[in-house]
Design a protein around this motif. Structure first.
Motif, PDB file in Angstrom:
ATOM      1  N   ASN A  16     -20.031 -35.045 -18.082  1.00  0.00           N
ATOM      2  CA  ASN A  16     -18.931 -34.864 -17.127  1.00  0.00           C
ATOM      3  C   ASN A  16     -19.445 -34.772 -15.703  1.00  0.00           C
ATOM      4  OD1 ASN A  16     -16.072 -34.559 -18.228  1.00  0.00           O
ATOM      5  ND2 ASN A  16     -17.255 -33.379 -19.713  1.00  0.00           N
ATOM      6  N   LEU A  17     -20.564 -34.084 -15.521  1.00  0.00           N
ATOM      7  CA  LEU A  17     -21.160 -34.004 -14.191  1.00  0.00           C
ATOM      8  C   LEU A  17     -21.557 -35.393 -13.703  1.00  0.00           C
ATOM      9  CD1 LEU A  17     -22.216 -32.378 -11.799  1.00  0.00           C
ATOM     10  CD2 LEU A  17     -24.310 -31.952 -13.106  1.00  0.00           C
ATOM     11  N   GLY A  18     -22.193 -36.166 -14.567  1.00  0.00           N
ATOM     12  CA  GLY A  18     -22.577 -37.531 -14.196  1.00  0.00           C
ATOM     13  C   GLY A  18     -21.382 -38.412 -13.891  1.00  0.00           C
ATOM     14  N   ALA A  53     -16.953 -33.110 -11.921  1.00  0.00           N
ATOM     15  CA  ALA A  53     -18.245 -32.477 -11.636  1.00  0.00           C
ATOM     16  C   ALA A  53     -18.147 -30.965 -11.802  1.00  0.00           C
ATOM     17  CB  ALA A  53     -18.712 -32.840 -10.230  1.00  0.00           C
ATOM     18  N   ALA A  54     -17.083 -30.375 -11.312  1.00  0.00           N
ATOM     19  CA  ALA A  54     -16.907 -28.927 -11.449  1.00  0.00           C
ATOM     20  C   ALA A  54     -16.803 -28.528 -12.923  1.00  0.00           C
ATOM     21  CB  ALA A  54     -15.668 -28.467 -10.688  1.00  0.00           C
ATOM     22  N   GLY A  76     -10.061 -26.511 -18.328  1.00  0.00           N
ATOM     23  CA  GLY A  76      -9.768 -27.393 -17.195  1.00  0.00           C
ATOM     24  C   GLY A  76     -10.029 -28.854 -17.526  1.00  0.00           C
ATOM     25  N   LEU A  77     -11.098 -29.120 -18.268  1.00  0.00           N
ATOM     26  CA  LEU A  77     -11.395 -30.503 -18.649  1.00  0.00           C
ATOM     27  C   LEU A  77     -10.377 -31.043 -19.654  1.00  0.00           C
ATOM     28  CD1 LEU A  77     -15.279 -30.322 -18.784  1.00  0.00           C
ATOM     29  CD2 LEU A  77     -13.900 -31.728 -17.225  1.00  0.00           C
ATOM     30  N   SER A 108     -13.774 -32.028 -25.034  1.00  0.00           N
ATOM     31  CA  SER A 108     -13.258 -30.856 -24.323  1.00  0.00           C
ATOM     32  C   SER A 108     -12.405 -30.002 -25.257  1.00  0.00           C
ATOM     33  CB  SER A 108     -12.442 -31.289 -23.105  1.00  0.00           C
ATOM     34  OG  SER A 108     -13.223 -32.055 -22.241  1.00  0.00           O
ATOM     35  N   ILE A 109     -11.597 -30.638 -26.068  1.00  0.00           N
ATOM     36  CA  ILE A 109     -10.768 -29.910 -27.043  1.00  0.00           C
ATOM     37  C   ILE A 109     -11.679 -29.201 -28.045  1.00  0.00           C
ATOM     38  CG2 ILE A 109      -9.134 -30.179 -28.955  1.00  0.00           C
ATOM     39  CD1 ILE A 109      -7.842 -32.457 -27.267  1.00  0.00           C
TER      40      ILE A 109
END
Length: 118
Positions: A16-18, A53-54, A76-77, A108-109
């Motif tokens: 997710n950051l990438g 990114a967050a 949040g994701l 994320s789930i």
């Protein structure tokens, strides 16, 4: 802390950051996908890139020992990737890359369902 939640938090935190950084630097591969989904390219840096990114950073912080941060990031994701799927439904745009959207949503789930990301 389960090994599965730790491994998922690290793996999908980095991914997710990438993905967020890729959106913020406006990778050329992303631009046609944004156009097809009717999303303005001005939204790549914020909210799209910044939120991904967050979320990724939050998962990594959760894996580093702050479970509430990791759980909040996973929640949040889930919201972010649900909105991404909704955007594809509204635009009726289903390129082969859309499978990644569903993988990110499912991960994320899964992280949220596994409980506090520690």
């Amino acid at each position: 802390m389960s090994t599965l939640s730790f491994v998922l938090a690290i793996a999908f935190g980095v991914l997710n950051l990438g993905s967020g950084v890729g959106a913020m630097v406006r990778l050329k591969v992303i631009l046609p996908l944004m156009d097809g989904a009717n999303v303005p390219q001005s939204m790549l840096v914020f909210p799209i890139g910044g939120l991904k990114a967050a979320g990724g950073i939050g998962l990594l912080v959760g894996a580093a020992g702050f479970p509430l941060v990791g759980t909040a990031a996973a929640a949040g994701l889930v919201l972010f990737w649900t909105c991404a799927v909704h955007t594809h439904v509204l635009a009726n745009f289903w390129p082969k890359e859309t499978v990644l959207t569903f993988i990110f949503l499912a991960s994320s789930i899964a992280l949220l369902a596994l409980g506090p990301v520690v």
